[in-house]
Design a protein around this motif. Structure first.
Motif, short mmCIF file in Angstrom:
data_model
loop_
_atom_site.label_atom_id
_atom_site.label_comp_id
_atom_site.label_asym_id
_atom_site.label_seq_id
_atom_site.Cartn_x
_atom_site.Cartn_y
_atom_site.Cartn_z
N PRO A 28 11.91 8.05 -31.08
CA PRO A 28 13.09 8.49 -31.83
C PRO A 28 13.56 9.86 -31.35
CG PRO A 28 11.43 7.59 -33.31
CD PRO A 28 10.77 7.69 -31.96
N PHE A 29 14.81 10.16 -31.65
CA PHE A 29 15.40 11.41 -31.13
C PHE A 29 15.03 12.63 -31.97
CE2 PHE A 29 18.11 8.13 -29.23
CZ PHE A 29 17.95 8.47 -27.90
N SER A 30 13.95 12.51 -32.75
CA SER A 30 13.36 13.68 -33.41
C SER A 30 12.27 14.29 -32.53
CB SER A 30 12.78 13.29 -34.77
OG SER A 30 11.91 12.18 -34.65
N TYR A 31 11.95 13.66 -31.40
CA TYR A 31 10.92 14.14 -30.48
C TYR A 31 11.56 14.87 -29.30
CZ TYR A 31 7.43 11.22 -32.83
OH TYR A 31 6.58 10.67 -33.75
N THR A 32 10.88 15.92 -28.84
CA THR A 32 11.45 16.73 -27.76
C THR A 32 11.61 15.93 -26.47
OG1 THR A 32 9.25 17.53 -27.16
CG2 THR A 32 10.52 18.88 -28.68
N SER A 33 10.65 15.06 -26.15
CA SER A 33 10.73 14.32 -24.89
C SER A 33 11.95 13.41 -24.85
CB SER A 33 9.45 13.50 -24.67
OG SER A 33 9.27 12.58 -25.74
N SER A 34 12.21 12.71 -25.95
CA SER A 34 13.36 11.79 -25.97
C SER A 34 14.68 12.56 -25.97
CB SER A 34 13.28 10.85 -27.17
OG SER A 34 13.07 11.55 -28.36
N VAL A 35 14.72 13.70 -26.65
CA VAL A 35 15.94 14.52 -26.64
C VAL A 35 16.22 15.03 -25.22
CG1 VAL A 35 16.90 16.72 -27.43
CG2 VAL A 35 15.79 15.20 -29.06
N ASP A 36 15.17 15.48 -24.52
CA ASP A 36 15.36 16.01 -23.17
C ASP A 36 15.80 14.91 -22.20
OD1 ASP A 36 14.68 18.51 -23.99
OD2 ASP A 36 12.63 18.48 -23.21
N ARG A 37 15.22 13.72 -22.32
CA ARG A 37 15.60 12.62 -21.42
C ARG A 37 17.03 12.17 -21.70
NH1 ARG A 37 9.67 9.56 -21.79
NH2 ARG A 37 8.55 11.40 -21.06
N HIS A 38 17.40 12.19 -22.95
CA HIS A 38 18.78 11.85 -23.31
C HIS A 38 19.74 12.88 -22.71
CE1 HIS A 38 22.30 11.88 -26.16
NE2 HIS A 38 22.27 10.60 -25.82
N SER A 39 19.32 14.14 -22.72
CA SER A 39 20.14 15.20 -22.16
C SER A 39 20.38 14.98 -20.66
CB SER A 39 19.48 16.56 -22.38
OG SER A 39 20.19 17.59 -21.77
N GLY A 40 19.32 14.59 -19.92
CA GLY A 40 19.46 14.32 -18.50
C GLY A 40 20.35 13.12 -18.23
N TYR A 41 20.24 12.12 -19.09
CA TYR A 41 21.10 10.92 -19.00
C TYR A 41 22.57 11.32 -19.16
CZ TYR A 41 23.32 6.69 -21.06
OH TYR A 41 24.16 5.65 -21.39
N CYS A 42 22.86 12.12 -20.18
CA CYS A 42 24.24 12.56 -20.43
C CYS A 42 24.77 13.41 -19.29
CB CYS A 42 24.30 13.34 -21.74
SG CYS A 42 23.99 12.36 -23.22
N GLN A 43 23.92 14.28 -18.76
CA GLN A 43 24.35 15.16 -17.67
C GLN A 43 24.78 14.35 -16.44
OE1 GLN A 43 21.44 18.19 -16.71
NE2 GLN A 43 22.32 18.51 -14.67
N ALA A 44 23.99 13.33 -16.11
CA ALA A 44 24.32 12.50 -14.94
C ALA A 44 25.63 11.75 -15.15
CB ALA A 44 23.18 11.52 -14.66
N LEU A 45 25.84 11.22 -16.37
CA LEU A 45 27.09 10.52 -16.66
C LEU A 45 28.29 11.46 -16.56
CD1 LEU A 45 26.22 8.24 -19.75
CD2 LEU A 45 26.18 7.64 -17.32
N ALA A 46 28.14 12.64 -17.14
CA ALA A 46 29.25 13.60 -17.15
C ALA A 46 29.66 13.99 -15.74
CB ALA A 46 28.86 14.83 -17.97
#
Length: 248
Positions: free
Chosen positions: A188-206
């Motif tokens: 779930p996105f309450s964990y640091t690892s999932s938040v960070d991986r989501h951030s990298g995903y968004c960065q690549a899309l942007a």
């Protein structure tokens, strides 16, 4: 210790110095050998509680895994983490206590382990993005190492670069020609690892000028079953993704 002292013909204090390996005590080597021989013959085993009281330490470190026991048993990585921790601890005569703590557990479980002197320090795996109890224990001086990092980086931690890893994975999919890329997180996105991986995903899309679609992003639960269910959910979309970046 009194029995060992009588058998070796020395004082109980000398026995205490030798068996507790007190560095400042100058016990002649023949006397030390006689004491150790007597202890072996009498099958002497030090009282662990008494030793811990004298040392002011429990010789125990708790590994807190922020997962349910079912999630932890299905997590292939955590078993390797435990194996590595035990190898280092045993070399220093420490022991590991493993505790599964659910994400919504706000009972102060690991604070109690420290404050009731059951453990000397904490390893916390899969930390939450915001965990006030960890912050409070750190400020109180509790030795803590995080397996995964909090947003405020003053607590010692060991981690991989989750943002860069996710970014590289999604950039690879984009380079293959994919524009509709799904994402299933490891947790779930309450964990640091999932938040960070989501951030990298968004960065690549942007960077590739690909619009973010919240329907393509789903939060996993540490288990293969949750990954399977979420992948089915993505594939059942009217416009399913042509590729998926999975967090774990």
């Amino acid at each position: 210790m009194l029995d060992v002292a009588k058998k070796a013909g020395v004082s109980q204090t000398a026995v205490s110095f030798v068996l507790n390996n007190v560095p400042a005590a100058s016990i002649p080597e023949p006397t030390r050998a006689r004491i150790l021989h007597a202890a072996r013959e009498l099958h002497y085993i030090p009282n662990a509680q008494a030793l811990n009281l004298a040392r002011g330490r429990t010789m125990m470190i708790a590994l807190i895994v922020r997962q349910t026991s079912e999630q932890m048993s299905a997590d292939l990585f955590i078993s390797e983490f435990i194996r590595g921790a035990i190898r280092v601890m045993e070399a220093e005569d420490y022991h590991l206590l493993v505790h599964a703590s659910e994400p919504d557990d706000h009972q102060g479980t690991y604070g109690k382990l420290v404050r009731t002197r059951k453990v000397d320090g904490l390893l916390i795996s899969s930390p939450l993005v915001n965990d006030p109890e960890v912050r409070l224990l750190h400020e109180e001086g509790t030795p803590i190492v995080l397996h995964g990092a909090l947003s405020s980086g003053d607590i010692p931690s060991v981690d991989v670069d989750n943002v860069q890893g996710a970014y590289s994975a999604v950039r690879h999919l984009i380079a293959l020609g994919h524009r509709r890329i799904g994402h299933i997180s490891n947790a779930p996105f309450s964990y640091t690892s999932s938040v960070d991986r989501h951030s990298g995903y968004c960065q690549a899309l942007a960077e590739a000028n690909i619009a973010y679609d919240e329907n393509l992003v789903l939060g996993g639960e540490f288990t293969a079953d949750s990954g399977y269910a979420l992948m089915r959910q993505l594939l059942d979309l009217p416009q399913p993704p042509t590729a998926v970046f999975v967090g774990s």
